[in-house]
Design an enzyme around this catalytic site. Sequence first.
Site, PDB file in Angstrom:
ATOM      1  N   GLU A 163     -26.523  65.728 -46.103  1.00 40.09           N
ATOM      2  CA  GLU A 163     -27.961  65.923 -46.298  1.00 40.09           C
ATOM      3  C   GLU A 163     -28.827  64.999 -45.452  1.00 40.09           C
ATOM      4  OE1 GLU A 163     -28.782  65.680 -50.496  1.00 40.09           O
ATOM      5  OE2 GLU A 163     -27.432  67.320 -51.010  1.00 40.09           O
ATOM      6  N   GLU A 358     -21.928  71.313 -52.521  1.00 41.40           N
ATOM      7  CA  GLU A 358     -22.472  70.783 -53.786  1.00 41.40           C
ATOM      8  C   GLU A 358     -23.252  71.883 -54.480  1.00 41.40           C
ATOM      9  OE1 GLU A 358     -25.002  67.296 -53.626  1.00 41.40           O
ATOM     10  OE2 GLU A 358     -23.620  66.281 -52.262  1.00 41.40           O
TER      11      GLU A 358
HETATM   12  O1  IFM Z   1     -26.708  63.349 -56.545  1.00 43.59           O
HETATM   13  C1  IFM Z   1     -27.179  64.037 -55.433  1.00 43.59           C
HETATM   14  C2  IFM Z   1     -26.210  63.903 -54.278  1.00 43.59           C
HETATM   15  O2  IFM Z   1     -25.980  62.581 -53.945  1.00 43.59           O
HETATM   16  C3  IFM Z   1     -26.750  64.604 -53.053  1.00 43.59           C
HETATM   17  N1  IFM Z   1     -27.131  65.954 -53.364  1.00 43.59           N
HETATM   18  C4  IFM Z   1     -27.969  66.179 -54.497  1.00 43.59           C
HETATM   19  C5  IFM Z   1     -27.370  65.503 -55.726  1.00 43.59           C
HETATM   20  C6  IFM Z   1     -28.258  65.743 -56.949  1.00 43.59           C
HETATM   21  O3  IFM Z   1     -29.530  65.226 -56.742  1.00 43.59           O
END
Ligand code: IFM
Length: 467
Positions: A163, A358
């Site tokens: 990210e 994710e």
């Molecule tokens: O916890 C975070 C993660 O570190 C990166 N992506 C989003 C998740 C939830 O906010």
Amino acid sequence: MERKPKFLWGTATSSYQIEGAVDEDGRTPSIWDTFCATPGTVTAGETGEVACDHYHRMPEDIALMAELGVDVYRFSLAWPRVQPDGAGKGNAAGIAFYDRLVDELLARDILPWVTLYHWDLPQALEDAGGWPNRDTAYRFAEYAAIAHDALGDRVRQWTTLNEPWCSAMLGYITGRHAPGRRDARAGFAALHHLLLGHGLAAQAIRDGARANGCSEGLEVGITLNLSPKTPASGSPEDLAAARWEDGLSNRIYLDPLLRGEYPADIADKLEELGSPLPVRDGDLSIIAQPVDVLGVNYYSSSVVAAAPAVQNRWPATTTVARDVERTAMDWEVTPEALTDLLLRLEHEYPGPAWYITENGAAYEDEPDENGYVDDADRENYLRAHIDAALEARDRGANLRGYFAWSLFDNFEWSFGYDRRFGIVRVDYDTQKRTPKRSARYYADRVAREKQRDKESGKEKALDTPAG
Ligand code: IFM
């Protein structure tokens, strides 16, 4: 018969969010240690100092993961553990932890998937200018080579960055994340140098794999948090507002990585606003080298409208709330947008294998006296999003896997421990782990999907170094 690659089911975490042990075995401070120590940055002044104490509980944690029946575990390396202060040779004691972790995973038949950077930049590099400083991209490639030298004989799945939007936007523009700077010019410089760092690190990994004879099955990629932006109406103003937000959230990453150019509408506007992308000759071909894998972190989507003009010349936009369920992060639950996103990616940016690296949700968990959480809300969220992802796959997206975020409740950045994303509850007083209802659901779903794939008789396993 046509054979398709095996679809991988996994869970994901990141170093600073779970490891703790921030000053053990030669680890030096990261920007998150510094940020957490700054009053007013993190809810209740919480820190990642202990987190889930995973550094000391790793074997039990992997055993728990194995019970879920997942194929793969996505975790990140702490740069300040592997290469303290972001300079010089690798730190044997820090690397030894990841060595043990990888061996433990392979012993349990779980594929290790490494992310090199999930936001814990060595503080020493921030002191030297951080990501707005071009040199950090080169330091990142050096660290990637060290990490690959240490683990590349057993790890074939490498993600460079997690990210970069968060690192650039939240870290350097809004200041909500470490290092907490508020400077648009620095933020867009950081964005470009992060992508350059990705390209240089990908090259370093491929060079290392070639030199060490471990290129077989190598998959290198990057993970983006992508968020669909739907215009609130067909008016030219709302269409332009949604296009701008899509540009800043999605296209400014996808276009250079997969098309070798920044989107002109966004790059020109940034130039006009005095926050140019500091591109030098040759940078874009480094950034755009082919990636094997593009990781998509998906949580929500939004509806965007034009807002009344403000005085600072930046396009003014606003988010229009929908009447849908929201998670404890106040994010709208919009699984159908995930199907559309994956189909858009396949159509507009064909080439890589897509993985949902994710997906998950924070809810207000209420444990019973045994620590068990009957989280039907999280189960429903996972079900709807897995269904949406598989629908995109069935309709032609080259989707190869799904990772639930997160294995554990953990340190949720500026929210501290106040937001719980885990499918396994962590009692932070005792460090007791208790699988929630959603963990049971996930384990059962994974088993069913694997059985279905097997029965369809078409899957072939990815070649893993373990055999
Ligand atoms: O916890 C975070 C993660 O570190 C990166 N992506 C989003 C998740 C939830 O906010």
